[in-house]
Motif scaffolding. Structure first.
Motif, PDB file in Angstrom:
ATOM      1  N   VAL A   1      -5.663  19.326 -53.082  1.00  0.00           N
ATOM      2  CA  VAL A   1      -6.506  18.831 -54.166  1.00  0.00           C
ATOM      3  C   VAL A   1      -7.110  17.503 -53.738  1.00  0.00           C
ATOM      4  CG1 VAL A   1      -6.549  18.144 -56.597  1.00  0.00           C
ATOM      5  CG2 VAL A   1      -4.997  19.959 -55.847  1.00  0.00           C
ATOM      6  N   PHE A   2      -8.401  17.355 -54.001  1.00  0.00           N
ATOM      7  CA  PHE A   2      -9.098  16.101 -53.732  1.00  0.00           C
ATOM      8  C   PHE A   2      -9.373  15.434 -55.070  1.00  0.00           C
ATOM      9  CE2 PHE A   2      -9.748  18.763 -50.105  1.00  0.00           C
ATOM     10  CZ  PHE A   2      -9.602  17.897 -49.040  1.00  0.00           C
ATOM     11  N   LEU A   3      -9.031  14.143 -55.150  1.00  0.00           N
ATOM     12  CA  LEU A   3      -9.156  13.397 -56.397  1.00  0.00           C
ATOM     13  C   LEU A   3      -9.960  12.133 -56.162  1.00  0.00           C
ATOM     14  CD1 LEU A   3      -5.812  14.152 -55.942  1.00  0.00           C
ATOM     15  CD2 LEU A   3      -6.012  13.899 -58.388  1.00  0.00           C
ATOM     16  N   VAL A   4     -10.588  11.655 -57.225  1.00  0.00           N
ATOM     17  CA  VAL A   4     -11.237  10.354 -57.219  1.00  0.00           C
ATOM     18  C   VAL A   4     -10.684   9.610 -58.427  1.00  0.00           C
ATOM     19  CG1 VAL A   4     -13.320  11.235 -58.392  1.00  0.00           C
ATOM     20  CG2 VAL A   4     -13.396   9.042 -57.191  1.00  0.00           C
ATOM     21  N   GLU A   5     -10.044   8.486 -58.160  1.00  0.00           N
ATOM     22  CA  GLU A   5      -9.416   7.693 -59.233  1.00  0.00           C
ATOM     23  C   GLU A   5      -8.525   8.568 -60.119  1.00  0.00           C
ATOM     24  OE1 GLU A   5      -9.725   4.290 -59.535  1.00  0.00           O
ATOM     25  OE2 GLU A   5     -10.947   4.287 -57.717  1.00  0.00           O
TER      26      GLU A   5
ATOM     27  N   ALA B   1     -22.299  20.761 -53.587  1.00  0.00           N
ATOM     28  CA  ALA B   1     -21.360  21.076 -54.658  1.00  0.00           C
ATOM     29  C   ALA B   1     -20.199  20.090 -54.683  1.00  0.00           C
ATOM     30  CB  ALA B   1     -20.846  22.511 -54.510  1.00  0.00           C
ATOM     31  N   VAL B   2     -19.694  19.721 -53.509  1.00  0.00           N
ATOM     32  CA  VAL B   2     -18.603  18.746 -53.428  1.00  0.00           C
ATOM     33  C   VAL B   2     -19.078  17.385 -53.942  1.00  0.00           C
ATOM     34  CG1 VAL B   2     -17.139  17.442 -51.805  1.00  0.00           C
ATOM     35  CG2 VAL B   2     -17.316  19.936 -51.616  1.00  0.00           C
ATOM     36  N   ALA B   3     -20.261  16.958 -53.523  1.00  0.00           N
ATOM     37  CA  ALA B   3     -20.804  15.670 -53.965  1.00  0.00           C
ATOM     38  C   ALA B   3     -21.042  15.670 -55.474  1.00  0.00           C
ATOM     39  CB  ALA B   3     -22.088  15.348 -53.216  1.00  0.00           C
ATOM     40  N   HIS B   4     -21.565  16.768 -56.013  1.00  0.00           N
ATOM     41  CA  HIS B   4     -21.809  16.852 -57.453  1.00  0.00           C
ATOM     42  C   HIS B   4     -20.485  16.816 -58.219  1.00  0.00           C
ATOM     43  CE1 HIS B   4     -23.855  17.725 -61.173  1.00  0.00           C
ATOM     44  NE2 HIS B   4     -23.069  18.781 -61.367  1.00  0.00           N
ATOM     45  N   ALA B   5     -19.482  17.516 -57.717  1.00  0.00           N
ATOM     46  CA  ALA B   5     -18.167  17.508 -58.362  1.00  0.00           C
ATOM     47  C   ALA B   5     -17.592  16.095 -58.369  1.00  0.00           C
ATOM     48  CB  ALA B   5     -17.225  18.472 -57.641  1.00  0.00           C
ATOM     49  N   TRP B   6     -17.764  15.366 -57.256  1.00  0.00           N
ATOM     50  CA  TRP B   6     -17.310  13.977 -57.186  1.00  0.00           C
ATOM     51  C   TRP B   6     -18.031  13.148 -58.244  1.00  0.00           C
ATOM     52  CZ3 TRP B   6     -19.809   9.362 -56.361  1.00  0.00           C
ATOM     53  CH2 TRP B   6     -19.008   8.254 -56.109  1.00  0.00           C
ATOM     54  N   GLU B   7     -19.330  13.330 -58.371  1.00  0.00           N
ATOM     55  CA  GLU B   7     -20.107  12.579 -59.366  1.00  0.00           C
ATOM     56  C   GLU B   7     -19.619  12.853 -60.787  1.00  0.00           C
ATOM     57  OE1 GLU B   7     -23.982  13.971 -58.349  1.00  0.00           O
ATOM     58  OE2 GLU B   7     -24.266  12.457 -56.794  1.00  0.00           O
ATOM     59  N   LEU B   8     -19.204  14.078 -61.066  1.00  0.00           N
ATOM     60  CA  LEU B   8     -18.705  14.420 -62.393  1.00  0.00           C
ATOM     61  C   LEU B   8     -17.350  13.775 -62.676  1.00  0.00           C
ATOM     62  CD1 LEU B   8     -19.647  18.207 -62.537  1.00  0.00           C
ATOM     63  CD2 LEU B   8     -20.746  16.324 -63.778  1.00  0.00           C
ATOM     64  N   ALA B   9     -16.540  13.572 -61.636  1.00  0.00           N
ATOM     65  CA  ALA B   9     -15.189  13.044 -61.814  1.00  0.00           C
ATOM     66  C   ALA B   9     -15.090  11.531 -61.621  1.00  0.00           C
ATOM     67  CB  ALA B   9     -14.243  13.744 -60.840  1.00  0.00           C
ATOM     68  N   ALA B  10     -16.009  10.946 -60.872  1.00  0.00           N
ATOM     69  CA  ALA B  10     -15.909   9.524 -60.516  1.00  0.00           C
ATOM     70  C   ALA B  10     -16.156   8.618 -61.716  1.00  0.00           C
ATOM     71  CB  ALA B  10     -16.920   9.199 -59.411  1.00  0.00           C
TER      72      ALA B  10
ATOM     73  N   ARG C   1     -17.577   5.314 -63.679  1.00  0.00           N
ATOM     74  CA  ARG C   1     -18.902   4.670 -63.645  1.00  0.00           C
ATOM     75  C   ARG C   1     -19.005   3.612 -62.536  1.00  0.00           C
ATOM     76  NH1 ARG C   1     -21.880   3.624 -68.860  1.00  0.00           N
ATOM     77  NH2 ARG C   1     -22.956   5.409 -68.052  1.00  0.00           N
ATOM     78  N   GLY C   2     -17.958   2.812 -62.338  1.00  0.00           N
ATOM     79  CA  GLY C   2     -17.995   1.762 -61.317  1.00  0.00           C
ATOM     80  C   GLY C   2     -18.277   2.295 -59.920  1.00  0.00           C
ATOM     81  N   LEU C   3     -17.694   3.431 -59.580  1.00  0.00           N
ATOM     82  CA  LEU C   3     -17.961   4.023 -58.265  1.00  0.00           C
ATOM     83  C   LEU C   3     -19.361   4.605 -58.207  1.00  0.00           C
ATOM     84  CD1 LEU C   3     -14.654   5.796 -57.178  1.00  0.00           C
ATOM     85  CD2 LEU C   3     -15.668   3.723 -56.256  1.00  0.00           C
ATOM     86  N   LEU C   4     -19.797   5.194 -59.290  1.00  0.00           N
ATOM     87  CA  LEU C   4     -21.166   5.738 -59.311  1.00  0.00           C
ATOM     88  C   LEU C   4     -22.183   4.619 -59.131  1.00  0.00           C
ATOM     89  CD1 LEU C   4     -20.877   8.264 -62.266  1.00  0.00           C
ATOM     90  CD2 LEU C   4     -21.045   8.807 -59.832  1.00  0.00           C
ATOM     91  N   GLU C   5     -21.954   3.494 -59.791  1.00  0.00           N
ATOM     92  CA  GLU C   5     -22.874   2.361 -59.683  1.00  0.00           C
ATOM     93  C   GLU C   5     -22.808   1.721 -58.305  1.00  0.00           C
ATOM     94  OE1 GLU C   5     -21.788  -0.044 -63.020  1.00  0.00           O
ATOM     95  OE2 GLU C   5     -22.823   1.275 -64.440  1.00  0.00           O
ATOM     96  N   ALA C   6     -21.681   1.902 -57.598  1.00  0.00           N
ATOM     97  CA  ALA C   6     -21.527   1.346 -56.254  1.00  0.00           C
ATOM     98  C   ALA C   6     -22.328   2.130 -55.230  1.00  0.00           C
ATOM     99  CB  ALA C   6     -20.059   1.303 -55.854  1.00  0.00           C
ATOM    100  N   GLY C   7     -22.861   3.245 -55.627  1.00  0.00           N
ATOM    101  CA  GLY C   7     -23.728   3.975 -54.707  1.00  0.00           C
ATOM    102  C   GLY C   7     -23.391   5.426 -54.541  1.00  0.00           C
ATOM    103  N   GLY C   8     -22.107   5.778 -54.547  1.00  0.00           N
ATOM    104  CA  GLY C   8     -21.757   7.187 -54.358  1.00  0.00           C
ATOM    105  C   GLY C   8     -22.303   7.727 -53.054  1.00  0.00           C
ATOM    106  N   ARG C   9     -23.014   8.827 -53.152  1.00  0.00           N
ATOM    107  CA  ARG C   9     -23.519   9.433 -51.897  1.00  0.00           C
ATOM    108  C   ARG C   9     -24.883   8.927 -51.553  1.00  0.00           C
ATOM    109  NH1 ARG C   9     -25.586  15.448 -53.390  1.00  0.00           N
ATOM    110  NH2 ARG C   9     -25.727  15.154 -55.593  1.00  0.00           N
TER     111      ARG C   9
END
Length: 84
Positions: free
Chosen positions: A28-32, A65-74, A76-84
């Motif tokens: 399983v891959f997790l973000v926060e 699909a992996v990047a989009h899944a990360w965006e759904l789970a991440a 806000r702070g990580l998304l604002e930091a740039g993400g992909r």
């Protein structure tokens, strides 16, 4: 499935805050702390309407699909930091 798992591991390297764990026999891959990819008998990702299977052979579609899944789970702070 090992080839798919290796591809996913490469795809998540560019995504911040990702952790890989073994849970109930699955990778399983997790973000926060939020799961966004699960690989056991099949590879699934978090989607807009729940968990969906990853495509088998299209590398670009898997990466997206992996990047989009990360965006759904991440958070806000990580998304604002740039993400992909």
């Amino acid at each position: 499935m090992t080839e798919m798992l290796d591809h996913i591991r490469e795809a998540v390297k560019v995504l911040p805050g990702v952790e890989e764990r073994q849970e109930d026999g699955a990778t399983v891959f997790l973000v926060e702390g939020e799961a966004f990819v699960r690989v056991d008998g099949a590879a699934t990702v978090r989607g807009d309407d729940g968990w969906v299977a990853l495509p088998d052979s299209d590398a670009a579609a898997i990466d997206d699909a992996v990047a989009h899944a990360w965006e759904l789970a991440a958070p806000r702070g990580l998304l604002e930091a740039g993400g992909r």
